[in-house]
Design an enzyme around this catalytic site. Structure first.
Site, PDB file in Angstrom:
ATOM      1  N   ASP A  99       0.769  -1.171   0.061  1.00 45.16           N
ATOM      2  CA  ASP A  99      -0.058   0.079   0.050  1.00 45.16           C
ATOM      3  C   ASP A  99       1.090   1.064   0.068  1.00 45.16           C
ATOM      4  O   ASP A  99       1.516   1.473   1.087  1.00 45.16           O
ATOM      5  CB  ASP A  99      -0.819   0.012   1.380  1.00 45.16           C
ATOM      6  CG  ASP A  99      -2.001   0.638   1.241  1.00 45.16           C
ATOM      7  OD1 ASP A  99      -3.347   0.209   1.520  1.00 45.16           O
ATOM      8  OD2 ASP A  99      -1.930   1.965   0.561  1.00 45.16           O
ATOM      9  N   ASP A 200      -2.723   4.755  -2.398  1.00 47.33           N
ATOM     10  CA  ASP A 200      -3.629   5.547  -1.797  1.00 47.33           C
ATOM     11  C   ASP A 200      -3.973   7.161  -2.296  1.00 47.33           C
ATOM     12  O   ASP A 200      -3.068   7.714  -2.653  1.00 47.33           O
ATOM     13  CB  ASP A 200      -3.025   5.721  -0.046  1.00 47.33           C
ATOM     14  CG  ASP A 200      -3.970   6.334   0.813  1.00 47.33           C
ATOM     15  OD1 ASP A 200      -4.598   5.494   1.190  1.00 47.33           O
ATOM     16  OD2 ASP A 200      -3.591   7.141   1.382  1.00 47.33           O
ATOM     17  N   GLU A 257      -6.280   4.158  -5.583  1.00 41.38           N
ATOM     18  CA  GLU A 257      -7.757   4.627  -5.061  1.00 41.38           C
ATOM     19  C   GLU A 257      -8.112   5.981  -5.386  1.00 41.38           C
ATOM     20  O   GLU A 257      -7.187   6.781  -5.211  1.00 41.38           O
ATOM     21  CB  GLU A 257      -7.405   4.317  -3.430  1.00 41.38           C
ATOM     22  CG  GLU A 257      -8.609   4.727  -2.855  1.00 41.38           C
ATOM     23  CD  GLU A 257      -8.532   5.244  -1.447  1.00 41.38           C
ATOM     24  OE1 GLU A 257      -7.333   6.149  -0.965  1.00 41.38           O
ATOM     25  OE2 GLU A 257      -9.342   5.010  -0.444  1.00 41.38           O
ATOM     26  N   HIS A 333     -10.940  -1.914   4.124  1.00 41.87           N
ATOM     27  CA  HIS A 333     -10.618  -1.558   5.440  1.00 41.87           C
ATOM     28  C   HIS A 333     -11.448  -0.025   5.878  1.00 41.87           C
ATOM     29  O   HIS A 333     -11.410   0.439   6.875  1.00 41.87           O
ATOM     30  CB  HIS A 333      -9.226  -1.177   5.764  1.00 41.87           C
ATOM     31  CG  HIS A 333      -8.566  -0.307   4.848  1.00 41.87           C
ATOM     32  ND1 HIS A 333      -8.461  -0.358   3.489  1.00 41.87           N
ATOM     33  CD2 HIS A 333      -8.102   0.929   5.316  1.00 41.87           C
ATOM     34  CE1 HIS A 333      -7.931   0.830   3.176  1.00 41.87           C
ATOM     35  NE2 HIS A 333      -7.781   1.494   3.927  1.00 41.87           N
ATOM     36  N   ASP A 334     -11.957   0.464   4.781  1.00 43.48           N
ATOM     37  CA  ASP A 334     -12.478   1.752   5.063  1.00 43.48           C
ATOM     38  C   ASP A 334     -14.272   1.487   4.929  1.00 43.48           C
ATOM     39  O   ASP A 334     -15.008   2.754   5.100  1.00 43.48           O
ATOM     40  CB  ASP A 334     -12.350   2.947   3.970  1.00 43.48           C
ATOM     41  CG  ASP A 334     -10.871   3.193   4.042  1.00 43.48           C
ATOM     42  OD1 ASP A 334     -10.353   3.593   3.027  1.00 43.48           O
ATOM     43  OD2 ASP A 334     -10.407   3.344   5.089  1.00 43.48           O
TER      44      ASP A 334
HETATM   45  O1  TEU Z   1      -8.800   6.531   2.019  1.00 45.95           O
HETATM   46  C1  TEU Z   1      -9.089   7.759   1.200  1.00 45.95           C
HETATM   47  C2  TEU Z   1     -10.649   8.216   1.901  1.00 45.95           C
HETATM   48  O2  TEU Z   1     -11.258   9.344   1.504  1.00 45.95           O
HETATM   49  C3  TEU Z   1     -11.102   7.568   3.146  1.00 45.95           C
HETATM   50  O3  TEU Z   1     -11.467   8.573   4.131  1.00 45.95           O
HETATM   51  C4  TEU Z   1     -12.449   6.900   2.813  1.00 45.95           C
HETATM   52  O4  TEU Z   1     -12.843   7.099   1.517  1.00 45.95           O
HETATM   53  C5  TEU Z   1     -13.546   7.094   3.524  1.00 45.95           C
HETATM   54  O5  TEU Z   1     -13.083   6.800   4.866  1.00 45.95           O
HETATM   55  C6  TEU Z   1     -14.841   6.235   3.317  1.00 45.95           C
HETATM   56  O6  TEU Z   1     -15.715   6.940   4.069  1.00 45.95           O
HETATM   57  C7  TEU Z   1      -7.469   6.134   2.139  1.00 45.95           C
HETATM   58  C8  TEU Z   1      -7.255   5.095   2.813  1.00 45.95           C
HETATM   59  O7  TEU Z   1      -8.107   3.975   2.432  1.00 45.95           O
HETATM   60  C9  TEU Z   1      -7.793   5.323   4.483  1.00 45.95           C
HETATM   61  O8  TEU Z   1      -7.670   4.180   5.108  1.00 45.95           O
HETATM   62  C10 TEU Z   1      -6.870   6.435   4.969  1.00 45.95           C
HETATM   63  O9  TEU Z   1      -7.778   6.920   6.172  1.00 45.95           O
HETATM   64  C11 TEU Z   1      -6.974   7.783   4.050  1.00 45.95           C
HETATM   65  O10 TEU Z   1      -6.832   7.368   2.514  1.00 45.95           O
HETATM   66  C12 TEU Z   1      -5.918   8.473   4.237  1.00 45.95           C
HETATM   67  O11 TEU Z   1      -4.616   7.823   4.080  1.00 45.95           O
END
Ligand code: TEU
Ligand code: CA
Length: 583
Positions: A99, A200, A257, A333-334
């Site tokens: 990642d 990311d 992403e 994970h989000d």
């Molecule tokens: O996520 C990008 C992001 O916008 C996240 O806030 C996610 O889309 C949102 O929480 C969903 O509701 C990436 C990573 O996947 C995330 O875990 C990190 O917190 C974020 O970037 C910052 O690095």
């Protein structure tokens, strides 16, 4: 048929290392825990493991705030542990994708520690510093984690930009030295032998250098930065440079992403000429598909409706066809757990609806991603109070909407968190019915879902009808049938509000897929009556979550994927063993 590539034919498994397996009893998952469970992943049949960040980090955002890109996070183990994991993964014929978080670093990274010291520090322009405007923040941008996207630094009387937490300062991608540093660290990992990167927030690197104010919602102090930082003015220039400097030199896969990406933009990010990335994640069916977006931002907990999901996923299938490769996912994970969000996680329907969702996604065109525990039908977590939560996004949102603005009650916010909070995906992997689900012999960093006694890998492996073996079969079908990877996509039954159906076409075969998203029988005439004589039956059922079928009916949460040998009689009529079929 388009050019064959290994990352088009692979199934990717995302591991959130903190919650996957703890090998040393400190309550935190680690690299050796992953190594110990490789036989489980090999049995599932996945090809590539995507590890959420494992680099040195103070864990303000659980590793998405990196303080040293060339060291392993202390809690996760050592670089020797990583090297052993990589060797073991390769020995099993699998691959590892790292990642890559380079839109921002941790504020504890040496670059930022230097940058904040003085205006003429050599690292000053590694980050985005602005003077106050009228004694306040330089503009009104809102952080993704609530509050202002700017943090004031006494040392130099200036603000720095952080689109996420204040401990995640944004790197200044306008600075060629920053880009050089990033390409060097990427090369360092590629030289170690990793097999690719998940990037990311890849579409946030380039910001509109005027930093104009964003639009504010009624009653909101801060505004939306996305028109000025999502798919920004130089993003494709930067990624094409990254491709020339690093990506083009290795046989690796890349997935970006890209929240807020459109299909048109995706055709640039994932252009078949290989000038940027291999594919992107869009978020139309996750972040944007809730029933109605309330004033509290993402925290709407409306149940997404199948026709809305179908319209979005079909759009991406049709508009990327032949133009760009796509990614397929329900979970990461989000996001909350797929079977709770899109399916039905009540005891009677959880297994059936988890299998239905898996069929609906895995028979589509693109590279499928399985998030750890999705293959067990793991569900959302009944968090009872904010003390149960660990995610900075949820904790900050609670403070913003409940404590500060009193927009909703604490219990209403807990309901939002239980429905769509990121911690739902971050509760420990459920390995068996022993204490803490076999995740740790210590105290887990986050609570284990109490349903681990029924939902766990050990039980799944002992049950031939488990979600696990259904995923194993779907993965095998993708490996065995070229039509699943390269067949073109055609929507079916677009008027149905209960059945998501489509078909794939390759040469003289079509694969018809139909999924009932409801808990009721629904009429469906797509499959020939199952006549007893298989010699005349032109169809071969590849997979279903029901052992027996009702003619002309899809049973509750029933999914079927049936392969037909066809010949084309006219644009919309196909024949099968002498029978005309109109789809
Ligand atoms: O996520 C990008 C992001 O916008 C996240 O806030 C996610 O889309 C949102 O929480 C969903 O509701 C990436 C990573 O996947 C995330 O875990 C990190 O917190 C974020 O970037 C910052 O690095
Ligand atoms: Ca551990």
């Amino acid at each position: 048929m388009e050019e064959r590539k290994w990352w088009k034919e692979s199934v990717i498994y995302q591991i959130y290392p903190r919650s996957f397996a703890d090998s040393n009893g400190d309550g935190i998952g680690d690299l050796n825990g992953i190594t110990e469970h490789l036989p489980y992943l090999e049995k599932l049949g996945v090809d590539v493991l995507w590890l959420s960040p494992v680099y040195r980090s103070p864990n303000d955002d659980n590793g998405y705030d990196i303080s040293d890109y060339r060291s392993i996070m202390t809690e996760f183990g050592s670089m020797e542990d990583f090297d052993r994991l990589l060797a073991e993964v390769h020995a099993r014929g699998m691959k590892i994708v790292m990642d890559l978080v380079v839109n921002h670093t941790s504020d504890e990274h040496p670059w930022f520690i230097e940058s904040r010291k003085s205006k003429d520090n050599p690292y000053r322009n590694y980050y985005i510093w602005k003077d106050p405007r009228d004694g306040h923040e330089p503009n009104n941008w809102r952080s993704c984690f609530s509050g202002s996207a700017w943090e004031y630094c006494e040392e130099t009387g200036m603000y720095y930009l952080h689109l996420f937490s204040k401990k995640q300062p944004d790197l200044n991608w306008e600075n060629p030295q920053v880009r050089r540093e990033v390409y060097d660290l990427m090369t360092w990992w590629c030289e170690k032998g990793i097999d690719g990167f998940r990037m990311d927030v890849v579409n946030l690197f380039s910001k509109d250098q005027r930093f104009p104010d964003g639009i504010t919602l009624p009653g909101e102090k801060y505004g939306d930065f996305s028109p000025y930082a999502v798919n920004g003015p130089r993003i494709h220039e930067f990624l094409q440079e990254m491709n020339r400097e690093v990506l083009s030199k290795y046989d690796i896969m890349t997935v970006g992403e890209a929240g807020g990406v459109t299909t048109d933009e995706a055709k640039k990010y994932a252009a078949p000429d290989g000038s940027e990335l291999n594919m992107v994640f869009h978020f139309e069916h996750t972040d944007g598909a809730a029933a109605d977006q309330k004033v509290i931002g993402k925290w709407d907990h409306g149940k997404p409706r199948m026709p809305v999901i179908r319209r979005i996923l079909n759009k991406w299938q049709l508009q990327l066809e032949g133009k760009a490769w796509g990614s397929l996912y329900w979970d990461n994970h989000d996001q909350p757990r797929a079977v709770s969000r899109f399916g039905n996680d009540t005891p009677n329907w959880r297994v059936l609806s988890a299998k239905m969702l898996a069929t609906c996604l895995h028979m589509q065109k693109g590279t499928p991603y399985i998030y750890q525990g999705e293959e067990l039908g793991m569900t959302n977590m009944p968090f009872s109070s904010l003390e149960d939560c660990r995610d900075i996004e949820s904790i900050n949102a609670y403070r913003q909407y409940v404590t500060e603005k009193k927009l909703i009650s604490g219990e209403e916010m807990m309901e939002c968190i239980r429905t769509i909070g990121r911690d739902n995906a971050r509760t420990p992997m459920q390995w068996d019915s022993s204490e803490n689900a076999g995740f740790t012999t210590g105290t887990p960093w986050i609570m284990v879902n109490p349903n681990y006694t029924e939902i766990n890998a050990e039980a799944a492996l002992a049950d031939p009808d488990s979600v696990f073996y259904y995923y194993q079969k779907l993965i095998r079908l993708r490996h065995d049938h070229t039509i699943v990877v390269y067949g073109t996509f055609e929507p079916l039954l677009m008027e149905s509000d209960s059945i998501y159906a489509y078909r794939r076409i390759l040469d003289d075969h079509t694969l018809v897929v139909a999924c009932n998203w409801t808990d009721q029988d629904q009429p469906c005439a797509l499959f020939p009556e199952d006549d007893a004589d298989s010699r005349t039956n032109p169809a071969k059922e590849l997979i279903s979550n029901y052992a027996s079928h009702k003619a002309g009916i899809l049973q509750p949460y029933e999914a079927r994927a049936v392969l037909f040998h066809i010949s084309k009689q006219s644009p919309d009529t196909w024949s099968c063993a002498g029978r005309d079929i109109r789809f």
